[in-house]
Structure formats: C-alpha cells, structure tokens
Design an enzyme around this catalytic site. Structure first.
Site, PDB file in Angstrom:
ATOM      1  N   GLU A 154      -0.491   1.564   9.023  1.00 37.58           N
ATOM      2  CA  GLU A 154      -1.580   2.213   9.506  1.00 37.58           C
ATOM      3  C   GLU A 154      -1.366   2.746  10.984  1.00 37.58           C
ATOM      4  OE1 GLU A 154      -2.168  -0.543   7.690  1.00 37.58           O
ATOM      5  OE2 GLU A 154      -3.044   0.677   6.161  1.00 37.58           O
ATOM      6  N   CYS A 197      -5.083  -0.317  -7.145  1.00 31.75           N
ATOM      7  CA  CYS A 197      -3.965  -0.573  -6.326  1.00 31.75           C
ATOM      8  C   CYS A 197      -3.979  -2.195  -6.018  1.00 31.75           C
ATOM      9  CB  CYS A 197      -3.671  -0.091  -5.067  1.00 31.75           C
ATOM     10  SG  CYS A 197      -4.856  -0.518  -3.817  1.00 31.75           S
ATOM     11  N   THR A 208      -4.060   5.108   7.392  1.00 34.72           N
ATOM     12  CA  THR A 208      -3.042   4.743   6.364  1.00 34.72           C
ATOM     13  C   THR A 208      -1.897   5.789   6.103  1.00 34.72           C
ATOM     14  OG1 THR A 208      -4.916   3.274   5.397  1.00 34.72           O
ATOM     15  CG2 THR A 208      -2.804   3.899   4.101  1.00 34.72           C
ATOM     16  N   CYS A 259      -3.166   7.574  -1.877  1.00 36.83           N
ATOM     17  CA  CYS A 259      -4.502   7.735  -2.309  1.00 36.83           C
ATOM     18  C   CYS A 259      -5.309   8.461  -1.432  1.00 36.83           C
ATOM     19  CB  CYS A 259      -4.922   6.432  -2.942  1.00 36.83           C
ATOM     20  SG  CYS A 259      -3.551   5.257  -3.280  1.00 36.83           S
ATOM     21  N   TYR A 262      -9.386   1.018  -5.085  1.00 36.83           N
ATOM     22  CA  TYR A 262      -8.976  -0.536  -5.013  1.00 36.83           C
ATOM     23  C   TYR A 262      -8.853  -1.465  -6.357  1.00 36.83           C
ATOM     24  CZ  TYR A 262      -8.958  -0.252  -0.032  1.00 36.83           C
ATOM     25  OH  TYR A 262      -8.838   0.140   1.342  1.00 36.83           O
ATOM     26  N   CYS A 317       0.922  -1.225   0.082  1.00 43.82           N
ATOM     27  CA  CYS A 317      -0.082   0.131  -0.003  1.00 43.82           C
ATOM     28  C   CYS A 317       0.836   1.344   0.020  1.00 43.82           C
ATOM     29  CB  CYS A 317      -0.758   0.332   1.253  1.00 43.82           C
ATOM     30  SG  CYS A 317      -1.793   1.489   1.583  1.00 43.82           S
ATOM     31  N   GLU A 334      -7.086  -5.285   4.352  1.00 50.56           N
ATOM     32  CA  GLU A 334      -7.835  -4.258   4.107  1.00 50.56           C
ATOM     33  C   GLU A 334      -8.739  -4.390   2.691  1.00 50.56           C
ATOM     34  OE1 GLU A 334      -5.147  -1.626   1.958  1.00 50.56           O
ATOM     35  OE2 GLU A 334      -5.711   0.196   3.250  1.00 50.56           O
ATOM     36  N   HIS A 356     -12.533   6.022  -3.077  1.00 53.77           N
ATOM     37  CA  HIS A 356     -11.528   5.034  -2.539  1.00 53.77           C
ATOM     38  C   HIS A 356     -11.932   3.547  -2.878  1.00 53.77           C
ATOM     39  CE1 HIS A 356      -7.897   4.809  -0.461  1.00 53.77           C
ATOM     40  NE2 HIS A 356      -8.182   3.644   0.339  1.00 53.77           N
TER      41      HIS A 356
HETATM   42 FE1  SF4 Z   1      -3.543   1.953  -0.118  1.00 53.26          FE
HETATM   43 FE2  SF4 Z   1      -4.776   1.143  -2.271  1.00 53.26          FE
HETATM   44 FE3  SF4 Z   1      -5.710   2.793  -0.383  1.00 53.26          FE
HETATM   45 FE4  SF4 Z   1      -3.823   3.569  -1.924  1.00 53.26          FE
HETATM   46  S1  SF4 Z   1      -6.046   2.979  -2.475  1.00 53.26           S
HETATM   47  S2  SF4 Z   1      -4.094   4.150   0.251  1.00 53.26           S
HETATM   48  S3  SF4 Z   1      -2.449   1.680  -2.175  1.00 53.26           S
HETATM   49  S4  SF4 Z   1      -5.347   0.576  -0.009  1.00 53.26           S
HETATM   50 FE    FE Z   2      -7.083   1.800   2.370  1.00 52.80          FE
END
Ligand code: SF4
Ligand code: FE
Length: 487
Positions: free
Chosen positions: A257, A299, A191, A104, A296, A100, A447, A292
C-alpha cells in the site's frame, strides 16, 4: 489468449517513471527493490495464471465489447456466473501467493464506474459512460493493471471534506479548464499502486452539494506528472533486506500500500468520469465497496487455505497431528474459512444486472461476507498460533541455522519429529508468522478489518438492506397479529 505475458508485464512496469519514496529514500527502480518486488510478483501471477490453460476458465473472460479473450481482471461481469468465477479466481490467487495480489481493486472499480456513469448519463445527459467505455476498451486491449483509488486521508472524521482545516484531505478539483480539470489531494493506503499502469480515482464518501469539488472520478497513468507516492511500511518488512529466504516467511510474494499525493495534476476531460455530480457519489462508493466486500470472500479464503495447510504441517512436524484437540482446531479453521467462501459465492449467485448491463452482487450478502471477514481471519490466525506453538516467535534466525558452529545446535534443539529436517519446521513456522504477525498480516488481518470499509460501514449497509418491516409482517402473520400488510 490475453495480451500480456508475465515477462511483458514486468517489462511494462520498468518503463514507468514513478516518483516514489520508501524509508526516506527515493526509489529509482521499484521493480527490483527487495521490499517492493514481492508485491510485483503477486500481480505478475495474475498474468501468469491467465496463460495457463488449466485456469483459463477462471482467469480469462470474453469481452462484451470486442468478443476477445481478456484477463478477467479487465472484465465487466456479464452474469452471476461471472461473479462466481471472479471469487473462485481470487481464491486461487490467494492460494498461489498467500498475499494480496492487488489487481482486484481496479476490477471492482471498473465494474462500479460502468453502471454509475451509465445512470448518470441517463439522468443528467452527460457523456461519462462513453468516455469510460473508451478507457475500458484500451484497458482490455493492453491488459492493464489499474489501481482503484477510493480512500482519502479524511482528516477529522467529524467534518465534511470542505469543512476540513486542510482542504486537500480529500481529492478535489482545484481548477476547471476548457481542456480538463486540475486535481489536488491524496488517496491513502493505495493497494498495488506502484504495480499499476493506471489509477482510477473515485470519491470516498457520499457527498452533499457543498462538497461538489470533491465529487470527482477520473483515470490517469499511475506515473503521471505531479503524482508522488510514499510507500507504506509493513511489519517485519526489513527482513527482505537480509538476503535469506526463511525468515521472510514468504520468499516470493507480498502486497503493498502507498500514500498517493496529487499536487495540481491535470486530467483531460476524456479521462474524467464524474465532476461535481454529488448525487451519484454515494452510489459509486456503495457499489465499489460491495464488489470489494465480495472480493474478500475469495482472496482471504485462498490465503486462509495456505494458513490452514501451514498449521496442519506445523502440527505434523511437532508430532501433534493425531491429537484430537489439534484436529478439532483445524476443523474449526476450515469451517470458518469455508463460511467466508460461502458468503462470497452466495452474494455472487444472487447478483443482478444493473441498467448498464453488468452484474452487481447482492448488497446485503456482500456486506455480510465482509462483516464475517472482519472477524474470522483473526480467529483462524489465533488457532494457527495455538497449533504452531511459542517457537514461532522465539526461534533463532536463518543466519544462526546456517552458522558453521551454532547451526548444529539450532538443528539439534529445534527438531520436532525426527524424520523431518529442522529447517522445514522453521520454514513453516516462519510462514505462519508471516501471515499472522509479519508482512502478510497487513492483508490477512488488519486489511480484513478495514479494507473495503471498516466493520461499522458494513453494519450500516446491513441495516439498510435488512427490511425489518417485512420481517415484522412475517411475524405478525404467524402470531395472528393484525398489521400493516398481513392478510
Ligand atoms: Fe488484495 Fe484481496 Fe483486495 Fe484483491 S480483494 S486487492 S487480493 S485484499
Ligand atoms: Fe483491499
């Protein structure tokens, strides 16, 4: 070119004065702490790739405020194409870090706060949007990493914030002054908080009037006086204290985190973007979550690419690459991974402008994306473990491999195909272990389940967006049943 180089980013973090505890000890230098540093390296990659001309199209954007080239993580999406590029950028970073990369949350927060403050001002005559835009200008100019802080500890889930036994279980305004507000409470599992320059706090649920003190959004420097952090443990995290580079699975990158605690922290008014406007808290939560959930679809897919690659390598090193069952498992992994990507791209392509002008993803498709993310990485991980074999969890340590006497035994008995060094085999299995059971499993598995909202939150949104009445009309028309809207 965007402002900050990777070296400047690292240096800027060294100037911060975080009050942070990890395993019962105060950490004076988070940047160089062996458990924290890999997560910093992941965020640093968001700066490094932005300076790489090969990735400029994905990693940078033109600011709609200044026309300057900025890091895409500081950008408000100006088109559906921007939303698509965001997902592609996230896949790229997932591929490069297998972790991660944390940045983001701030990008998703600024995009949500922009449109909601605009709409608040239009309806209520407040001036939150102007304050927010001033902050955004600085963020873009300075190339800041911002932690989007939404999730409160929440205490008893059956009770509203103001009905909790302890009123601090959601962040709240404890005092309003002429020059600003004073806040207390906490945000959980934040995060990348310690790799951030600023934090952008938002409420975590839609709120009623009785909970007006909890309808608060603001920005603060991440190391502001009165903010305390308690760093979250990850599975196998102490392997980073052992000094080797095989058993950690991922030598350079990680995520983190932390619990973020506010103890009567002062926020000046020009940094406050919501204060009591409960009717807009739901929209802010919904939009941040939607962005968000889209994230996902980028990422986790990039990390999935690495896990699929590691599984294919493990199969090769085991001498099983040609087995049709193994090939079929790899095909299934790719199919699942690309399905997630398809959802991330689809909700982006179907994005629409908000009243403030930035683009919002399609809510139904973003929630379908995240709902799939709560499932598919688990299946991909299961298939990876299937291909890897039991050695992944029984093999000896790096110290044994390096030992002058028993090292030869480890070499001899853990060799797969003869022309691949045993060390390579152990390395790739440790990477799979890292992603499925170790530090990176925090991001890739759990996550995927709970980040950006647990599965039921998406099902509620899918239900709201599903328009069953329109579907019933379609069925009536085809079946010849007279009904409400059929002709
Ligand atoms: Fe982490 Fe993915 Fe959230 Fe970006 S979108 S902060 S890489 S979990
Ligand atoms: Fe996240």
């Amino acid at each position: 070119m965007p402002v900050m180089t990777p070296a400047q980013y690292e240096e800027s973090l060294r100037q911060m004065r975080f009050d942070v505890y990890l395993m019962g000890e105060k950490v004076e230098n988070p940047v160089d702490h062996p458990i924290i540093r890999p997560s910093m390296n992941s965020v640093k990659m968001t700066y490094a790739l932005a300076h790489n001309p090969e990735h400029a199209d994905l990693m940078t954007a033109k600011s709609h405020l200044t026309g300057k080239t900025i890091n895409r993580f500081c950008h408000l999406h100006q088109s559906a194409d921007d939303l698509v590029k965001k997902v592609k950028m996230q896949r790229l970073l997932g591929q490069k870090t297998a972790a991660c990369f944390q940045r983001c949350v701030g990008m998703d927060a600024i995009n949500a706060v922009d449109s909601v403050t605009f709409e608040m001002d239009a309806k209520l005559g407040t001036n939150y949007h102007e304050r927010f835009t001033n902050f955004l200008l600085q963020m873009q100019e300075e190339d800041w990493t911002v932690d989007g802080a939404m999730t409160d500890p929440k205490g008893n889930r059956g009770l509203a914030p103001s009905k909790q036994a302890d009123p601090d279980l959601y962040v709240r305004v404890v005092e309003k002054r002429a020059d600003g507000i004073v806040v207390s409470g906490a945000k959980a599992h934040q995060t990348g908080a310690l790799n951030s320059h600023w934090i952008l706090v938002m409420p975590t649920i839609a709120l009623d009037k009785a909970d007006a003190a909890y309808a608060v959004s603001f920005v603060l420097p991440a190391d502001a006086e009165g903010i305390l952090y308690i760093y979250g443990r990850q599975s196998c995290d102490t392997r980073k204290l052992e000094g080797g580079d095989i058993d950690v699975g991922n030598r350079n990158f990680g995520g983190h985190e932390a619990l973020m605690v506010f103890d009567h922290v002062f926020v000046p008014w020009d940094q406050v973007f919501m204060c009591g406007e409960t009717e807009f808290s739901g929209a802010l939560v919904e939009r941040f979550a939607a962005y968000h959930r889209q994230s996902y679809g980028g990422c986790k897919v990039g990390v999935g690419d690495v896990l699929i690659g590691a599984s294919a390598l493990a199969a090769e090193y085991n001498g099983a690459a040609k087995a049709s069952a193994v090939k079929d498992k790899l095909i299934e992994m790719v199919h699942l991974n690309e399905t997630l990507y398809a959802c991330g791209i689809a909700c982006s392509c179907e994005g629409c402008p908000t009243a403030s002008g930035n683009y919002l993803v399609d809510l139904l498709l973003a929630n379908v994306c995240k709902q799939n993310v709560t499932r598919f990485p688990y299946e991909i991980a299961r298939l990876a473990e299937d291909i890897a074999g039991g050695l992944m969890v029984t093999m000896p340590s790096e110290q044994d491999l390096r030992h002058p006497e028993i090292g030869k035994i480890v070499e001899k008995y853990f060799c797969g195909v003869a022309d691949v060094p045993t060390e390579f085999r152990l390395r790739v299995l440790r990477l799979i272990e890292n992603l499925t059971l170790g530090t990176a499993a925090v991001g890739y598995r759990t996550e995927s389940m709970h980040g950006a909202g647990s599965p039921q939150a998406q099902r509620i949104m899918i239900s709201r967006q599903s328009d069953l009445e329109a579907k019933k009309d379609l069925a009536r028309a085809i079946a010849g049943i007279p009904g409400k809207n059929s002709d």
